[in-house]
Enzyme design. Structure first.
Site, PDB file in Angstrom:
ATOM      1  CB  CYS A 149      -0.928   0.016   1.221  1.00 56.42           C
ATOM      2  SG  CYS A 149      -2.186  -1.281   1.201  1.00 56.42           S
ATOM      3  CG  ASN A 160      -1.534   1.068   5.467  1.00 56.09           C
ATOM      4  OD1 ASN A 160      -1.592   1.658   6.540  1.00 56.09           O
ATOM      5  ND2 ASN A 160      -1.593  -0.250   5.379  1.00 56.09           N
ATOM      6  CB  CYS A 211      -5.175  -1.857   6.491  1.00 54.72           C
ATOM      7  SG  CYS A 211      -5.958  -2.896   5.234  1.00 54.72           S
ATOM      8  CD  GLU A 227      -1.328  -2.211   7.823  1.00 54.78           C
ATOM      9  OE1 GLU A 227      -0.951  -3.063   6.995  1.00 54.78           O
ATOM     10  OE2 GLU A 227      -2.443  -1.647   7.776  1.00 54.78           O
ATOM     11  CB  CYS A 287       2.754  -0.219   4.219  1.00 58.12           C
ATOM     12  SG  CYS A 287       1.726  -1.120   3.052  1.00 58.12           S
ATOM     13  CB  CYS A 331      -7.707  -6.447   5.143  1.00 59.86           C
ATOM     14  SG  CYS A 331      -6.468  -5.529   4.217  1.00 59.86           S
ATOM     15  CB  CYS A 378      -8.548  -3.127   4.204  1.00 55.11           C
ATOM     16  SG  CYS A 378      -7.284  -2.354   3.217  1.00 55.11           S
TER      17      CYS A 378
END
Length: 789
Positions: free
Chosen positions: A123, A413, A415, A417, A426, A740, A745
Site C-alpha cells: 500500500c 495506508n 488499513c 497500520e 508500507c 485484510c 480494507c
C-alpha cells in the site's frame, strides 16, 4: 543498480532436505487459500507453483536486493552470510512461521518485480495537491516534469492501484486549499476503430466511431492522442483529461481532446506481466467521461474534498473492473468537513462510485467532538479515526513524545497500520509467534530475519521520484506479528488485559476504566520490539544506509493469516467453531479435489456459475476457559488490547477493526476519547453472526464441527495432484478474497457487481450483499462495477 553476475540461489538438494524436515503449518484453509491466491502459473511446466517453488522464488527475489551484491566483486563473506540467511528465510517461510506480505508472495522473484519494484509493497499514500512528476516512469509530455500538476497524485494512485497496491490519499482542508480553480471546460471525445474487438462494447460506453468522427470534424483544432496498450497509457490518458482543465498544465487553453482507444487489448486477453486478464477499454471510457463531467461542472470554482475523493473513487472503480487481484482506497478528510463525512449519504453517487474507498477523518489529541462520529460509526461503521499528531510525534507510546519522531507523516495506508509520508509505501513482514515457537525457532531469530527481509525491500527500484526520495530518507519497515491472541493463550495461558481499574481522566475529569496489562506479556512484547530495532540498526550499519524511521506494526492479515490458520493480526477469532464458506468459479480445478475429500459443496444461491465450499474451522484454544471470540469479547477489551500493542510493540500503528454489540454502541465516544493519547488509528464495525443463506462465516457448536469434520478425509493437495496430473489451469478468476481481516480494507470483486438498492439488505448496522453474501460496512465493498437493471 548494477546487475549481479551471479545471484544467490537455493539449491534443489537443500530444498528437498527442508521438505523432509519441515511440514508447513497449513491452517484448515491454508493450502487451498495458497493455491488459489499466490501460486503463479509456470508456462514451461503448464501448471501453477507448488509451495516450495513459491517460497524459493520469494526468498531469492528478496535476498538479491541486498545492494552489496550489486557490485563488480561482492565480498565473498557477504555472499556466504546472505546465502545462509536465504536458507534460514526459506525454512521460516516454508514452515509458515512467518511470511512477507501478500504482494511479496505474488510478485517477489518475478520478472515483473525487476521491472516494477513498486509491486512488492502492499500500500501507498499520496496527498491530493499539485505535485511535480519529477524523474518518474510516467511523465506527461505537455509540460516540464518540474511543473506541479493536479493530475500527478491521481496518476500515482492509478498506477499503484493497477500494480495491485492499495492507496490512502489525503483530501484534508490544507491539501484541498492548494488546488487551483478549474479553468477550462473540456470537450472530450473517445474514438475507436472498427478493427478493435472492443468496438461494439466501447460504443455502448460512450466512445464514437473513429472514421466517422474524423470525417465529420476534419480540420478542427484539437489535441489528439492514440493510447498505447499499457498501464502507463491508461494513466496518461487520465492525466491528459485532468491537465486540460487547469491553466498551469494547459496554458494555451485548448478546449478539445480526442483519445483513441483502438489499440487497447480486448476483454479476456491475458495480462502477461502482473497476471490476470484484461477488462478491455470499457471501464476506462466510463472513467474518463465521468471525471471530465465532474471537472466541467466545476469550471471557475475550486474542487472540494468531496470532488477530490470522487475522482479517486472513479479511478478505484475502474481498477477493480480491470481485474486487478486486489485494490483498496482510503480517503482521509478533515474532521470538521461535514460534506466529506456525509458524502456517502448520497445514494445515487454511492451506488455509482463512492463505494470505492473507506473514509476516515484526521484528528489530533485536542479533538473532542466524538459523539457525532460515534453515532455515524454505530450506524454504518464509518468514519475511521486517524490521529496524525500522535503518528508524527510518537513511535511506541511507551517511548514518549519526540517532535522529530516522524514529522513528514500526512496519512496512512488504507488499513491504517502504517503512518506514511507523501509518496511513501508500507513495507510488511509478519511473524506468527505461536507457529515459530512450535517449530523450534527462537523468536529473536525469527523477528531478526523479518526485519532484514523488509529492509532489503527498501532497495527496490521505485518508479516514482516522490517515492524514491522518501524511501531513501525513511527506510520505513513494518514488522508485524499475527496470531497474537493464539500466542498469548498458548505461551502465557491468558489474555493480555487482566482487568480494569477506575481512574479519573486528568483532562476531562471523567471516570474511565483503565486497563491492567499482564506484566509477563508486556516484557515479552517489549523485548521483541528491541530485537527488531537492534536488527535494523545492525543491518543499516552494514549497508551504510539510514536506520529505519519506524520498524514495527500490526497488520490486519486476512488471507496470509489463513495460510497458517492463526488469528488475524491482533483480532480475536470470529468464533470458537465456525463454518467458513469460500466461493469458487464453477470450473475451478480445486473443486473436484475438495469434493473427493468430502467437503460440502453446493451452488451459490446468489451468483450463477459459482460454487460454495464449506470448511469447518476450530480456533486455536477454542475450549480454553480464557478463550474469547469477536462475538464475546467486549469492545473495551478490544480497544485496550490495541492500546497495549501501540504502547509496547508498534512504533508505526496498529490496524484493528473493533467489533461491538448493539448494546455497546453507547460506549464508542467515551472509549475514543479515553484513548485519544494512545490510539493512532482505528475502525469499528457491529458484530454480525449468521442468519442468512450461505453466510461467509457461521458460528457453530462443537458437535456440529465434529460432524462436519467426520465427513472429510484425505489430503486435498494430494488428490488435486493426482486428478490433474500436476497440470492445472491458469488465469482463473478469484472470488471471495481479501488481504485484510473482517472485510474492512480492500475493494473486492466478490460478486457480479450489481449495484442497485434491492441487492443489499441492511441489518444491524451492516449491509449484506445479496449477490455475494458478504457482510460489509457499506455495500460498496462487494462489487466490480455498476450494471444497469
Amino acid at each position: 543498480m548494477q546487475v549481479m553476475t551471479k545471484p544467490i540461489t537455493l539449491a534443489p538438494a537443500f530444498i528437498a532436505e527442508v521438505k523432509k524436515e519441515i511440514k508447513p503449518h497449513w491452517g484448515e484453509l491454508g493450502w487451498v487459500t495458497y493455491k488459489r491466491t499466490y501460486a503463479r502459473w509456470l508456462p514451461d511446466a503448464q501448471r501453477t507453483e507448488n509451495w516450495d517453488e513459491t517460497v524459493k522464488r520469494v526468498v531469492e527475489g528478496n535476498i538479491n536486493l541486498d545492494p552489496r551484491l550489486h557490485t563488480a566483486n561482492p565480498d565473498p563473506k557477504v555472499v556466504e552470510t546472505l546465502q545462509k540467511e536465504a536458507r534460514n528465510l526459506f525454512k521460516l517461510i516454508y514452515g509458515l512461521a512467518g511470511t512477507p506480505s501478500g504482494r511479496n508472495l505474488w510478485i517477489s522473484g518475478t520478472d515483473y518485480q525487476k521491472r516494477n519494484g513498486d509491486a512488492l509493497n502492499n500500500c501507498w499514500f499520496i496527498a491530493i495537491r499539485p505535485q511535480p512528476y519529477g524523474q518518474s516512469h510516467i511523465v506527461p509530455e505537455d509540460y516540464p516534469a518540474s511543473q506541479p500538476a493536479v493530475s500527478m497524485p491521481y496518476s500515482f494512485m492509478f498506477d499503484e492501484l493497477m500494480k495491485g497496491g492499495g492507496v490512502g490519499f489525503s483530501v484534508t482542508k490544507d491539501n484541498i486549499a492548494k488546488l487551483p480553480p478549474v479553468a477550462t471546460k473540456l470537450e472530450l471525445t473517445v474514438v475507436i476503430g472498427r478493427n478493435s474487438a472492443s468496438y461494439a462494447d466501447s460504443l455502448k460506453m460512450g466512445a464514437v466511431d473513429r472514421d466517422e468522427w474524423e470525417k465529420a470534424h476534419a480540420g478542427e483544432q484539437a489535441d489528439h492522442c492514440a493510447l498505447p496498450d499499457t498501464r502507463e497509457g491508461w494513466v496518461l490518458a487520465n492525466a491528459k483529461v485532468i491537465d486540460h482543465h487547469f491553466a498551469a498544465t494547459n496554458p494555451s487553453g485548448q478546449t478539445k481532446l480526442v483519445l483513441d482507444i483502438t489499440n487497447i487489448r480486448p476483454k479476456g486477453a491475458r495480462i502477461h506481466g502482473f497476471g490476470g486478464t484484461a477488462s478491455g477499454p470499457m471501464p476506462l471510457i466510463e472513467m474518463l467521461l465521468d471525471i471530465n463531467k465532474l471537472l466541467n461542472a466545476r469550471v471557475g470554482q475550486h474542487l472540494t474534498a468531496v470532488d477530490a475523493t470522487d475522482i479517486g473513487n472513479l479511478i478505484g472503480k475502474t481498477v477493480v473492473a480491470g481485474n486487478v487481484r486486489r485494490s483498496a482506497e482510503m480517503s482521509l478528510g478533515s474532521a470538521d468537513d461535514d460534506d466529506f463525512i456525509t458524502m456517502k449519504q448520497d445514494q445515487k453517487q454511492l451506488y455509482h462510485h463512492r463505494w470505492a474507498s473507506n473514509n476516515s477523518v484526521a484528528i489530533n489529541t485536542q479533538f473532542d467532538a466524538y459523539s457525532p462520529i460515534a453515532h455515524a460509526i454505530a450506524k454504518n461503521g464509518e468514519p475511521g479515526i486517524v490521529n496524525l499528531e500522535l503518528s508524527r510525534r510518537f513511535g511506541r507510546i511507551a517511548d514518549g513524545e519526540n517532535v522529530e519522531n516522524d514529522p513528514d507523516v500526512e496519512g496512512t495506508n488504507p488499513c491504517g497500520e502504517i503512518s506514511l509520508a507523501n509518496g511513501e509505501p508500507c513495507n510488511l513482514f509478519e511473524v506468527f509467534p505461536v507457529v515459530a515457537v512450535e517449530q523450534g525457532w527462537k523468536l529473536k531469530q525469527a523477528f531478526t530475519l523479518a526485519a532484514r527481509f523488509a529492509k532489503r525491500v527498501t532497495f527496490s527500484h521505485y518508479d516514482w521520484q516522490v517515492s524514491r526520495d522518501i524511501i531513501k530518507k525513511n527506510r520505513r519497515i513494518g514488522v508485524s506479528m499475527s496470531g497474537i491472541q493464539d500466542w498469548f493463550l498458548n505461551d502465557f495461558g491468558r489474555r493480555v488485559v487482566s482487568g480494569f481499574e477506575s481512574v479519573v481522566d486528568p483532562q476531562t475529569g471523567k471516570m474511565v476504566q483503565k486497563p491492567i496489562y499482564d506484566p509477563e506479556i508486556k516484557q515479552a512484547v517489549d523485548g521483541l520490539y528491541h530485537t527488531v530495532v537492534d536488527a535494523d540498526q545492525a543491518y543499516s550499519d552494514a549497508l551504510g544506509c539510514e536506520p529505519s524511521r519506524k520498524h514495527t506494526t500490526v497488520k490486519p492479515s486476512g488471507t496470509v493469516a489463513k495460510l497458517a490458520g492463526v488469528s488475524e493480526g491482533m483480532h480475536f477469532h470470529y468464533a470458537g467453531y465456525l463454518i467458513q464458506r469460500i466461493r469458487f468459479q464453477g470450473n475451478d480445478p480445486l473443486l473436484p479435489a475438495l469434493q473427493a475429500c468430502g467437503y460440502h459443496i453446493e451452488p451459490d444461491v446468489y451468483t450463477k456459475g459459482t460454487m460454495v465450499v464449506e470448511f469447518p474451522i476450530r480456533a486455536a484454544h477454542a475450549d480454553d476457559p480464557a478463550f474469547a471470540s469477536a462475538g464475546t469479547v467486549s469492545i473495551a477489551e478490544q480497544i485496550a488490547t490495541q492500546a497495549f500493542l501501540q504502547t509496547y510493540w508498534s512504533d508505526n500503528a496498529v490496524s484493528c477493526t473493533v467489533t461491538f454489540q448493539p448494546k455497546e454502541a453507547d460506549q464508542i465516544a467515551g472509549l475514543l476519547s479515553q484513548y485519544r493519547h494512545v490510539i493512532k488509528s482505528t475502525s469499528m464495525l457491529p458484530y454480525v453472526g449468521a442468519g442468512f443463506k450461505q453466510a461467509p462465516k457461521e458460528p457453530i457448536d462443537v458437535k456440529t464441527y465434529k460432524q462436519k469434520c467426520a465427513a472429510i478425509h484425505g489430503s486435498v493437495a494430494a488428490v488435486f495432484a493426482v486428478q490433474n496430473a500436476d497440470h492445472d489451469q491458469k488465469d482463473l478468476e478469484l472470488v471471495d478474497q481479501t488481504d485484510c481481516a473482517g472485510g474492512a480494507c480492500p475493494i473486492n470483486k466478490k460478486c457480479g457487481g450489481v449495484y442497485f438498492e434491492k441487492s443489499f439488505t441492511f441489518i444491524s448496522g451492516l449491509f449484506r450483499c445479496d449477490v455475494c453474501a458478504g457482510w460489509v460496512q457499506q455495500f460498496w465493498k462487494c462489487g466490480q462495477k455498476q450494471q444497469q437493471v
